[in-house]
Each structure stands twice: as C-alpha cells, then as structure tokens.
Write a protein that holds these residues in place. Structure first.
Motif, PDB file in Angstrom:
ATOM      1  N   ASN A 118       3.792   2.754  11.448  1.00 32.53           N
ATOM      2  CA  ASN A 118       4.488   3.742  10.104  1.00 32.53           C
ATOM      3  C   ASN A 118       3.540   3.153   8.961  1.00 32.53           C
ATOM      4  OD1 ASN A 118       6.401   4.478  11.959  1.00 32.53           O
ATOM      5  ND2 ASN A 118       7.173   2.736  11.985  1.00 32.53           N
ATOM      6  N   LEU A 119       3.671   1.814   9.051  1.00 33.78           N
ATOM      7  CA  LEU A 119       1.876   1.569   7.804  1.00 33.78           C
ATOM      8  C   LEU A 119       1.236   2.091   7.761  1.00 33.78           C
ATOM      9  CD1 LEU A 119       2.012  -2.166   8.000  1.00 33.78           C
ATOM     10  CD2 LEU A 119       3.426  -1.474   6.595  1.00 33.78           C
ATOM     11  N   ASP A 120       0.331   2.466   8.977  1.00 33.35           N
ATOM     12  CA  ASP A 120      -0.480   3.942   8.964  1.00 33.35           C
ATOM     13  C   ASP A 120      -0.507   4.207   8.016  1.00 33.35           C
ATOM     14  OD1 ASP A 120      -3.254   3.979   9.183  1.00 33.35           O
ATOM     15  OD2 ASP A 120      -3.245   4.759  11.232  1.00 33.35           O
ATOM     16  N   ALA A 121       1.271   5.755   8.355  1.00 30.32           N
ATOM     17  CA  ALA A 121       1.619   6.200   8.072  1.00 30.32           C
ATOM     18  C   ALA A 121       2.005   6.852   6.177  1.00 30.32           C
ATOM     19  CB  ALA A 121       2.363   7.462   9.128  1.00 30.32           C
ATOM     20  N   MET A 122       2.161   5.742   5.699  1.00 32.54           N
ATOM     21  CA  MET A 122       3.070   5.612   4.542  1.00 32.54           C
ATOM     22  C   MET A 122       2.059   6.099   3.335  1.00 32.54           C
ATOM     23  SD  MET A 122       4.144   2.054   4.069  1.00 32.54           S
ATOM     24  CE  MET A 122       4.918   2.319   2.779  1.00 32.54           C
ATOM     25  N   GLY A 123       0.490   6.307   3.984  1.00 31.98           N
ATOM     26  CA  GLY A 123      -0.918   6.841   2.964  1.00 31.98           C
ATOM     27  C   GLY A 123      -1.274   5.713   2.069  1.00 31.98           C
ATOM     28  N   TYR A 124      -2.351   6.082   1.314  1.00 34.69           N
ATOM     29  CA  TYR A 124      -3.081   4.886   0.539  1.00 34.69           C
ATOM     30  C   TYR A 124      -1.980   3.859  -0.314  1.00 34.69           C
ATOM     31  CZ  TYR A 124      -7.268   2.890  -1.559  1.00 34.69           C
ATOM     32  OH  TYR A 124      -7.746   2.132  -2.547  1.00 34.69           O
ATOM     33  N   PHE A 125      -2.395   2.438  -0.004  1.00 28.29           N
ATOM     34  CA  PHE A 125      -2.779   1.186  -0.828  1.00 28.29           C
ATOM     35  C   PHE A 125      -3.972   0.846  -0.809  1.00 28.29           C
ATOM     36  CE2 PHE A 125       1.552   2.870   0.684  1.00 28.29           C
ATOM     37  CZ  PHE A 125       2.578   2.749  -0.073  1.00 28.29           C
ATOM     38  N   PRO A 126      -4.654   0.185  -2.152  1.00 27.03           N
ATOM     39  CA  PRO A 126      -5.373  -0.267  -2.747  1.00 27.03           C
ATOM     40  C   PRO A 126      -5.595  -1.564  -1.754  1.00 27.03           C
ATOM     41  CG  PRO A 126      -4.373   0.319  -4.735  1.00 27.03           C
ATOM     42  CD  PRO A 126      -3.540   0.322  -3.419  1.00 27.03           C
ATOM     43  N   THR A 127      -3.971  -2.304  -1.651  1.00 27.22           N
ATOM     44  CA  THR A 127      -4.556  -3.901  -0.894  1.00 27.22           C
ATOM     45  C   THR A 127      -3.219  -4.153  -0.415  1.00 27.22           C
ATOM     46  OG1 THR A 127      -5.663  -4.806  -2.761  1.00 27.22           O
ATOM     47  CG2 THR A 127      -4.813  -5.983  -0.771  1.00 27.22           C
ATOM     48  N   THR A 128      -3.288  -4.504   1.406  1.00 26.49           N
ATOM     49  CA  THR A 128      -1.942  -4.230   1.512  1.00 26.49           C
ATOM     50  C   THR A 128      -2.178  -6.140   1.804  1.00 26.49           C
ATOM     51  OG1 THR A 128      -2.249  -3.127   2.641  1.00 26.49           O
ATOM     52  CG2 THR A 128      -0.933  -4.145   3.755  1.00 26.49           C
ATOM     53  N   HIS A 129      -0.803  -6.662   1.294  1.00 23.03           N
ATOM     54  CA  HIS A 129      -0.764  -8.251   1.984  1.00 23.03           C
ATOM     55  C   HIS A 129       0.217  -8.756   2.597  1.00 23.03           C
ATOM     56  CE1 HIS A 129      -2.546  -8.940  -3.073  1.00 23.03           C
ATOM     57  NE2 HIS A 129      -1.569  -7.453  -2.979  1.00 23.03           N
ATOM     58  N   ALA A 130       0.156  -9.136   3.222  1.00 19.38           N
ATOM     59  CA  ALA A 130       1.117  -9.961   4.617  1.00 19.38           C
ATOM     60  C   ALA A 130       1.552 -10.997   4.668  1.00 19.38           C
ATOM     61  CB  ALA A 130       0.355  -8.848   6.295  1.00 19.38           C
ATOM     62  N   ALA A 134       2.026 -13.949  -2.717  1.00 18.90           N
ATOM     63  CA  ALA A 134       1.660 -12.412  -2.299  1.00 18.90           C
ATOM     64  C   ALA A 134       1.922 -11.386  -4.017  1.00 18.90           C
ATOM     65  CB  ALA A 134       2.347 -11.848  -1.895  1.00 18.90           C
ATOM     66  N   VAL A 135       3.293 -11.908  -4.098  1.00 16.55           N
ATOM     67  CA  VAL A 135       3.490 -11.010  -5.260  1.00 16.55           C
ATOM     68  C   VAL A 135       3.360 -10.913  -6.941  1.00 16.55           C
ATOM     69  CG1 VAL A 135       5.108 -10.025  -7.858  1.00 16.55           C
ATOM     70  CG2 VAL A 135       5.865 -10.258  -5.038  1.00 16.55           C
ATOM     71  N   ALA A 136       1.878 -12.624  -7.272  1.00 19.00           N
ATOM     72  CA  ALA A 136       1.338 -13.016  -7.951  1.00 19.00           C
ATOM     73  C   ALA A 136       0.249 -12.070  -7.822  1.00 19.00           C
ATOM     74  CB  ALA A 136       1.291 -14.816  -7.767  1.00 19.00           C
ATOM     75  N   ALA A 137      -0.503 -11.780  -6.573  1.00 17.79           N
ATOM     76  CA  ALA A 137      -2.190 -12.187  -6.256  1.00 17.79           C
ATOM     77  C   ALA A 137      -2.147 -10.786  -6.393  1.00 17.79           C
ATOM     78  CB  ALA A 137      -1.971 -12.562  -4.759  1.00 17.79           C
ATOM     79  N   ALA A 138      -0.444  -9.391  -6.382  1.00 16.65           N
ATOM     80  CA  ALA A 138      -0.640  -8.238  -6.069  1.00 16.65           C
ATOM     81  C   ALA A 138      -0.839  -7.716  -7.507  1.00 16.65           C
ATOM     82  CB  ALA A 138       0.415  -7.817  -5.718  1.00 16.65           C
ATOM     83  N   ASP A 139      -2.262  -6.139  -6.984  1.00 18.17           N
ATOM     84  CA  ASP A 139      -1.370  -5.311  -8.560  1.00 18.17           C
ATOM     85  C   ASP A 139      -0.201  -4.690  -8.299  1.00 18.17           C
ATOM     86  OD1 ASP A 139      -3.847  -5.947  -9.678  1.00 18.17           O
ATOM     87  OD2 ASP A 139      -5.212  -4.773  -8.305  1.00 18.17           O
ATOM     88  N   PRO A 140       0.281  -3.978  -9.019  1.00 17.06           N
ATOM     89  CA  PRO A 140       1.033  -2.386  -8.970  1.00 17.06           C
ATOM     90  C   PRO A 140       0.952  -1.655  -7.947  1.00 17.06           C
ATOM     91  CG  PRO A 140       0.939  -2.761 -11.373  1.00 17.06           C
ATOM     92  CD  PRO A 140      -0.067  -3.819 -10.735  1.00 17.06           C
ATOM     93  N   ALA A 141       0.331  -0.884  -7.964  1.00 16.14           N
ATOM     94  CA  ALA A 141      -0.341  -0.480  -6.971  1.00 16.14           C
ATOM     95  C   ALA A 141      -0.282  -0.767  -5.252  1.00 16.14           C
ATOM     96  CB  ALA A 141      -1.283   0.874  -7.153  1.00 16.14           C
ATOM     97  N   ASP A 142      -0.450  -1.831  -5.454  1.00 13.43           N
ATOM     98  CA  ASP A 142      -0.238  -2.883  -4.082  1.00 13.43           C
ATOM     99  C   ASP A 142       0.943  -2.859  -3.038  1.00 13.43           C
ATOM    100  OD1 ASP A 142      -2.994  -3.267  -4.706  1.00 13.43           O
ATOM    101  OD2 ASP A 142      -2.295  -5.537  -4.961  1.00 13.43           O
TER     102      ASP A 142
END
Length: 441
Positions: free
Chosen positions: A320-332, A404-412
């Motif tokens: 399902n994550l794979d099908a979501m399209g492109y994100f620069p960075t994925t944080h888990a 994670a929010v602190a490290a993330a860009d808005p597009a992540d």
C-alpha cells in the motif's frame, strides 16, 4: 459481596487484578458464568476470526447493515485509545456509564452463592460487552474473535454465520507454529449446518477439512464468491447474487477488496434474515471508516497510521505504501511486541524506509526501543548494509513522532506502525495534523 465499583476504570482495574496465574484453558468457566447470567442473543450473530482483516471485515458489514436500516452491534478488540471503542451500538461507540451495570452483572454471576469462577481480563470484559449487546434490541450482532477461535471467549455464542479472514503466523505460543495448526484453532468457530465464509484466498487445508468434517456450509473465496475490478470500480458475485459498478471501499489498501468480499458473502448467507439492498452495499462500503487501518492523514508531511504487527499485515502495508507514489523521504515510527517475528516484518518494509524511530511502548509485553534498534542493526549486517539508514530510539510513540516531524520536510511522509499501542499512542489526543517547518521560514 464485592465492594461497589462506580467507574469503568475501576472495573478494568478489578479485571486486571483478578487474572489468575494458572488458568485452565477452555470455555467451561466462561460458559458457566454466561449460564448464570442467562446470556442469549435474539438476533443473527456473525463471528469473525482470522489473523488480519477482522476489524475491517466487521466495519464493512456494520456499515452496509446500517445503510440497510438494521440496528447493529459490533464487538472488536483490542482498542486504540479508549476501552469503550470495543463496542459500537447502531454505529456509535458505547458510553462508559452504559457498561457499568454489565460489569456488575458479570461479577455477581462470577461470585454467585460464594461459588467463584476465575476469569481472565479478556473473558470478563467480553462477557460484559456481550451482555450489553444482548440487551440492546439488535437486528444483527457482529463479534470479532480475539486471538484464536476454538478457545476464545466469544465462541460461547453459537453464531449463525462464521467468517475466517486471512490466516498468518502470529501468537504462535497460543495458537501453534504454522498456518495449518493456527487454521485449526480459527476453524473452532464453525457450526454444523451453518454458513462459514472463508475469505483467505489460499486457506490452510485444516480450515477446509474442519468445515467438511462437521458439515458446515462452506463459502470459499474463488469458489462460492469472487470479485473483479479495474482502476475505477469493482464487482462482486456470490451464490445467485451479483453487485456491479461498486466504488472502492473507503478503507484503503489492496487487501480491502478481499475483506469486502467476505463481508458481502456473509450478508448474502444471511439474506433471509437481514436482507440488504444493492444501494445499502454501495453506500455502506463508500462510507466505512476505521482508524489505524492504512489511515492516511493529510498534512505536511503526510501521516500514515497502520496497526500492522505481523509479517502478513506488514507485507500488505508495504504494498500500500508502494502504491502511494513518490515521497522524497519516508520516516518510520515503529514499536512492537517482544513475541513478534521481527525479521520478516523489517525485511519486507525496509526498502521503503529512509529513517527509523524505534520506540518503547507502555506495556510489559513490548520490546524495548533499544532492542528493536539492535535487531534492525543485526539485520543490516546480514544484508550487507546496502545503504545508510539513520535510526534513533525514543521513550514513547508521541516523542518518536515529534522527532520524525522535526526531521521531515513538508513533502515527506511518516508511517507509524508495529502495534495497536504504537498507533493508539499517536491518536491519544485525536488525529494529529502535521505541519513540518518549511525550509524558507
């Protein structure tokens, strides 16, 4: 006589304290308390067992039945944030105050005439919720089975229809080491002469064999019902009935069509008693919602919440994550129980994750964040450390999400998964809408 308990918290603490060290497995104790209470249902009952997809299947049947005008009762477990989430009557989560007399009734029956019966926390709370549901003038009761089937407290009720969703390796210490053994446990909810819907596309042979041995009316995915779909819409066909041009269920993810198919098969099996129209099916599936099941929360970054906690559900999450399209960075953000088969879970989702935030969880059953990090590092060494993936450890899921929010860009995007506890902690104060700092502010 027990001291008077006036709050739900008080009753839950009482149930925790009761838990005996050595409890005999089996349903005799639960049946005895149920008999003393005179517990019975005057409406059709559907029980839903399986490893993954139970909650979604229950929610879909509930949504369709509500749209058809029926009064529904649903019991599911565990809860994400509040205990009351375990029971919905006519689509609404029950109020704590409404549960109190039923906890009282279970305790009175349990200790009747000084002849005490020992119950576990799950057995006690299940009996209280079943009693509330049996007093709620329902048209249909939908019961999610806990871990197993055969020995589960819900199995004291002879269901009119049973559903077995996908079966995977989980809770091996209780259910057995392989799919065949686990399938045999789940198959315990079947009843002679009554429909059992098996929505697992490749069910263990033990499930099919048990249905035949006891003479249950077996509805198999791919044999008695099926679905077909394209990008726009999907269709379902069962014994003598077809729904075409259906919108995709509001619950996202590729696996949800399998769950929806099982839900529709069960409603079809009971159509003499609770008929539903094609319009109710359309409306119900388009409106169904369930927190923490591939729940995508819009914001910057995008937040994905999923209670995936075993290899099969993590594989579905990964697809399902794979099908979501492109994100620069994925944080888990990841926290899990100590008894989980971690390696296949981590190995499956690993290619999609660019940064891990391992977290402690508020239960003694959980693995520590430090331990999860060690297991991840060991897996990386075995895999030859293909790429540099930063990891960190955190005291709880809220703190991990904050990091994670602190490290993330808005597009992540940030995905929170691994346990009901992990997702539940993040939802503690409502659904968070994330707002990462823009680089130019």
């Amino acid at each position: 006589m027990h001291t008077k308990i006036h709050t739900l918290e008080g009753w839950l603490a009482h149930c925790e304290r009761l838990h005996p060290q050595h409890i005999d497995m089996g349903l005799e104790r639960v049946r005895e308390v149920s008999r003393r209470m005179g517990l019975r249902f005057d409406c059709p009952v559907i029980t839903v067992a399986g490893t993954n997809g139970k909650g979604s299947t229950c929610a879909m049947m509930e949504a369709v039945a509500l749209q058809a005008g029926w009064r529904t009762g649903v019991y599911t477990s565990p809860h994400l944030v509040h205990f009351e989430e375990r029971c919905r009557i006519h689509g609404d989560i029950v109020q704590a105050a409404d549960l109190l007399p039923h906890f009282e009734a279970v305790e009175n029956a349990r200790t009747q005439n000084g002849n005490e019966v020992s119950l576990s926390y799950f057995e006690f709370t299940t009996l209280a919720i079943l009693r509330l549901m049996s007093h709620s003038l329902l048209d249909i009761a939908i019961l999610e089975v806990g871990l197993g089937g055969r020995l589960d407290a819900t199995n004291i009720i002879d269901a009119d229809c049973a559903i077995i969703t996908s079966i995977d390796i989980d809770h091996t210490e209780y259910l057995g080491p392989d799919r065949e053994t686990i399938g045999r446990e789940k198959a315990g909810i079947m009843r002679t002469g009554r429909p059992v819907v098996v929505s697992d596309p490749v069910p263990p042979q033990s499930v099919i064999d048990h249905a035949r041995e006891i003479g249950a009316d077996l509805w198999r995915f791919g044999h008695d019902f099926n679905y077909a779909g394209d990008k726009q819409q999907w269709a379902w066909s069962g014994r003598g009935r077809r729904y075409a041009g259906l919108a995709y269920p509001a619950l996202r993810g590729a696996n949800q069509l399998v769950n929806a198919s099982g839900a529709l098969a069960a409603l079809e099996a009971l159509r003499d008693r609770i008929p539903v129209t094609a319009q109710a099916v359309r409306n119900g599936l388009s409106m169904v919602g369930l927190p923490g099941r591939f729940q995508i929360v819009p914001g910057q970054p995008t937040l994905v919440l999923d209670v995936a906690h075993n290899p099969h559900s993590v594989a579905a999450l990964t697809a399902n994550l794979d099908a979501m399209g492109y994100f620069p960075t994925t944080h888990a953000v990841f926290g899990a129980m100590a008894d989980k088969d971690l390696n296949p879970m981590l190995a499956k989702v690993e290619p999609l994750i660019d940064r891990w935030y391992f977290t402690d969880l508020p239960t003694p059953r959980a693995d520590s964040a430090a331990n999860l990090q060690q297991k991840w590092n060991a897996l990386q060494i075995v895999a030859g450390g293909r790429r540099e993936v930063p990891t960190s450890t955190h005291a709880n899921p809220q703190v991990a999400l904050k990091a994670a929010v602190a490290a993330a860009d808005p597009a992540d995007r940030i995905v929170v998964f691994g346990s009901f506890y992990t997702v539940g902690a993040v939802l503690q104060n409502g659904t968070p809408r994330l707002q990462a700092k823009h680089l130019d502010t």
